[in-house]
Design a protein around this motif. Structure first.
Motif, short mmCIF file in Angstrom:
data_model
loop_
_atom_site.label_atom_id
_atom_site.label_comp_id
_atom_site.label_asym_id
_atom_site.label_seq_id
_atom_site.Cartn_x
_atom_site.Cartn_y
_atom_site.Cartn_z
N HIS A 128 0.81 -1.22 0.00
CA HIS A 128 0.00 0.00 0.00
C HIS A 128 0.84 1.28 0.00
N HIS A 160 -0.47 4.00 -2.06
CA HIS A 160 -1.75 4.55 -1.59
C HIS A 160 -1.76 4.53 -0.07
N LYS A 218 -4.70 4.27 2.55
CA LYS A 218 -5.36 3.01 2.87
C LYS A 218 -4.75 2.31 4.08
#
Length: 137
Positions: A63, A66, A69
């Protein structure tokens, strides 16, 4: 801090083929360097614990592109660690053992990689600690 996503992903990809040995070596190193944390694992199935370590690392690395998240999973991880009586000073011990073990298992280890992993670990701990610092207010 800006995470060095590509460096971290590449490094972790070199660790994965030897993930079981890496996880075992990490806990060996942790207990050797910091025997005071061993009692936290008295009733722990260490094979399961090693899998949890690998799972947490894989979650974070997968992750990195991103990071939004990761907030909730890392807060939950922090809450669980607090329930295991993990104290703030334990995080630096774990961080030292993680980085040393990564250096041992990554055949392309460099100072840039060390800096990237230290920064990533500090970011993870900061996110994990958000809930516990709120509960102490």
């Amino acid at each position: 801090m800006t995470l060095q996503v590509f460096l971290l992903e590449q490094s972790f990809s070199r660790i994965l083929p030897q993930k079981e040995a890496f996880a075992e070596a990490f806990y060996d190193r942790l207990f050797e360097q910091f025997p005071q944390v061993k009692p936290l694992f008295t009733y722990t199935d260490m094979k399961l614990q090693q899998n949890k370590l690998l799972g947490a690392l894989a979650l974070v690395v997968s992750h990195l592109r991103h990071p939004e998240k990761l907030g909730e999973p890392l807060k939950e991880l922090g809450r669980r660690h607090e329930s295991y009586h993990v104290r703030p000073e334990h995080y630096s011990m774990v961080g030292a053992a993680v980085v040393e073990t990564l250096a041992r298992f990554d055949s392309e280890w460099t100072l840039d990689l060390e800096t990237a992993w230290v920064g990533a670990y500090e970011t993870i701990v900061e996110q994990m600690s958000i809930e516990s610092s709120k509960s102490q207010m």
